[in-house]
Motif scaffolding. Structure first.
Motif, PDB file in Angstrom:
ATOM      1  N   ARG A   1       6.547  16.931  -2.290  1.00 53.69           N
ATOM      2  CA  ARG A   1       6.185  18.152  -1.566  1.00 53.69           C
ATOM      3  C   ARG A   1       7.453  18.905  -1.214  1.00 53.69           C
ATOM      4  O   ARG A   1       8.419  18.319  -0.725  1.00 53.69           O
ATOM      5  CB  ARG A   1       5.423  17.794  -0.295  1.00 53.69           C
ATOM      6  N   LEU A   2       7.463  20.192  -1.489  1.00 52.86           N
ATOM      7  CA  LEU A   2       8.579  21.068  -1.162  1.00 52.86           C
ATOM      8  C   LEU A   2       9.913  20.565  -1.717  1.00 52.86           C
ATOM      9  O   LEU A   2      10.948  20.660  -1.078  1.00 52.86           O
ATOM     10  CB  LEU A   2       8.685  21.263   0.350  1.00 52.86           C
ATOM     11  N   GLY A   3       9.876  19.991  -2.904  1.00 55.70           N
ATOM     12  CA  GLY A   3      11.096  19.553  -3.561  1.00 55.70           C
ATOM     13  C   GLY A   3      11.644  18.216  -3.099  1.00 55.70           C
ATOM     14  O   GLY A   3      12.723  17.809  -3.511  1.00 55.70           O
ATOM     15  N   MET A   4      10.930  17.529  -2.216  1.00 48.75           N
ATOM     16  CA  MET A   4      11.384  16.210  -1.779  1.00 48.75           C
ATOM     17  C   MET A   4      10.325  15.175  -2.121  1.00 48.75           C
ATOM     18  O   MET A   4       9.154  15.487  -2.286  1.00 48.75           O
ATOM     19  CB  MET A   4      11.701  16.184  -0.294  1.00 48.75           C
ATOM     20  N   ILE A   5      10.772  13.956  -2.232  1.00 49.61           N
ATOM     21  CA  ILE A   5       9.887  12.843  -2.542  1.00 49.61           C
ATOM     22  C   ILE A   5       9.545  12.151  -1.232  1.00 49.61           C
ATOM     23  O   ILE A   5      10.437  11.812  -0.451  1.00 49.61           O
ATOM     24  CB  ILE A   5      10.571  11.868  -3.513  1.00 49.61           C
ATOM     25  N   GLU A   6       8.270  11.972  -0.976  1.00 43.60           N
ATOM     26  CA  GLU A   6       7.816  11.294   0.240  1.00 43.60           C
ATOM     27  C   GLU A   6       7.147   9.981  -0.123  1.00 43.60           C
ATOM     28  O   GLU A   6       6.437   9.901  -1.124  1.00 43.60           O
ATOM     29  CB  GLU A   6       6.811  12.161   1.000  1.00 43.60           C
ATOM     30  N   PHE A   7       7.377   8.981   0.688  1.00 45.59           N
ATOM     31  CA  PHE A   7       6.754   7.673   0.521  1.00 45.59           C
ATOM     32  C   PHE A   7       5.794   7.499   1.692  1.00 45.59           C
ATOM     33  O   PHE A   7       6.178   7.663   2.843  1.00 45.59           O
ATOM     34  CB  PHE A   7       7.807   6.571   0.483  1.00 45.59           C
ATOM     35  N   LEU A   8       4.544   7.209   1.372  1.00 45.27           N
ATOM     36  CA  LEU A   8       3.498   7.124   2.378  1.00 45.27           C
ATOM     37  C   LEU A   8       2.786   5.784   2.343  1.00 45.27           C
ATOM     38  O   LEU A   8       2.694   5.153   1.287  1.00 45.27           O
ATOM     39  CB  LEU A   8       2.444   8.209   2.140  1.00 45.27           C
ATOM     40  N   ILE A   9       2.285   5.393   3.496  1.00 44.39           N
ATOM     41  CA  ILE A   9       1.325   4.303   3.615  1.00 44.39           C
ATOM     42  C   ILE A   9       0.147   4.924   4.347  1.00 44.39           C
ATOM     43  O   ILE A   9       0.295   5.403   5.474  1.00 44.39           O
ATOM     44  CB  ILE A   9       1.895   3.092   4.373  1.00 44.39           C
ATOM     45  N   GLY A  10      -0.981   4.977   3.671  1.00 42.33           N
ATOM     46  CA  GLY A  10      -2.112   5.737   4.192  1.00 42.33           C
ATOM     47  C   GLY A  10      -1.745   7.209   4.168  1.00 42.33           C
ATOM     48  O   GLY A  10      -1.293   7.729   3.160  1.00 42.33           O
ATOM     49  N   ASP A  11      -1.867   7.879   5.315  1.00 39.40           N
ATOM     50  CA  ASP A  11      -1.480   9.287   5.386  1.00 39.40           C
ATOM     51  C   ASP A  11      -0.191   9.489   6.170  1.00 39.40           C
ATOM     52  O   ASP A  11       0.162  10.602   6.523  1.00 39.40           O
ATOM     53  CB  ASP A  11      -2.607  10.127   5.984  1.00 39.40           C
TER      54      ASP A  11
ATOM     55  N   ASN B   1       0.794  -1.232   0.000  1.00 38.46           N
ATOM     56  CA  ASN B   1       0.000   0.000   0.000  1.00 38.46           C
ATOM     57  C   ASN B   1       0.829   1.285   0.000  1.00 38.46           C
ATOM     58  O   ASN B   1       0.327   2.348   0.362  1.00 38.46           O
ATOM     59  CB  ASN B   1      -0.984   0.031   1.170  1.00 38.46           C
ATOM     60  N   ALA B   2       2.089   1.212  -0.390  1.00 41.70           N
ATOM     61  CA  ALA B   2       2.929   2.413  -0.430  1.00 41.70           C
ATOM     62  C   ALA B   2       2.602   3.238  -1.664  1.00 41.70           C
ATOM     63  O   ALA B   2       2.247   2.710  -2.714  1.00 41.70           O
ATOM     64  CB  ALA B   2       4.403   2.020  -0.437  1.00 41.70           C
ATOM     65  N   ARG B   3       2.709   4.549  -1.492  1.00 40.26           N
ATOM     66  CA  ARG B   3       2.533   5.453  -2.620  1.00 40.26           C
ATOM     67  C   ARG B   3       3.551   6.580  -2.481  1.00 40.26           C
ATOM     68  O   ARG B   3       4.165   6.754  -1.428  1.00 40.26           O
ATOM     69  CB  ARG B   3       1.116   6.010  -2.665  1.00 40.26           C
ATOM     70  N   VAL B   4       3.728   7.340  -3.552  1.00 37.14           N
ATOM     71  CA  VAL B   4       4.712   8.411  -3.563  1.00 37.14           C
ATOM     72  C   VAL B   4       4.011   9.754  -3.720  1.00 37.14           C
ATOM     73  O   VAL B   4       2.973   9.855  -4.381  1.00 37.14           O
ATOM     74  CB  VAL B   4       5.762   8.179  -4.678  1.00 37.14           C
TER      75      VAL B   4
END
Length: 76
Positions: free
Chosen positions: A21-31, A15-18
Motif C-alpha cells: 500500500r502506498l509504495g510500502m510493503i506491510e506485514f499483517l496478522i489478521g487486520d 498467520n502472517a501475510r503481506v
C-alpha cells in the motif's frame, strides 16, 4: 539484515501475510499491521510492538544501529 531476510522472518510468523500500500510493503496478522518495509526509506524496516511485546532475539537491534525519528511523528 537484508530486506529479503526481514521479509522471510516476518512471513514466518503464524498467520502472517503481506500487502502493498502506498509504495510500502506491510506485514499483517489478521487486520493488524505488525511490520513495514520500505517506508519512508527503501532500506528501512519498522516493527510495531506493544509495550508488553519483546522482539525475538533474531530481531533485536545491533549496538551499532540507531533509531531515527520519523518526520512529524513521535520523537521528531
Amino acid at each position: 539484515m537484508t530486506a529479503n531476510d526481514f521479509r522471510q522472518l516476518a512471513l514466518s510468523q503464524l498467520n502472517a501475510r503481506v500487502a502493498t500500500r502506498l509504495g510500502m510493503i506491510e506485514f499483517l496478522i489478521g487486520d493488524k499491521v505488525f511490520a513495514t518495509l520500505g517506508a519512508p526509506d527503501p532500506a528501512l524496516a519498522t516493527l510495531r510492538l506493544t509495550p508488553q511485546t519483546k522482539p525475538p532475539p533474531s530481531l533485536r537491534c545491533q549496538p551499532r544501529s540507531r533509531r531515527r525519528p520519523v518526520e512529524r511523528g513521535r520523537g521528531a
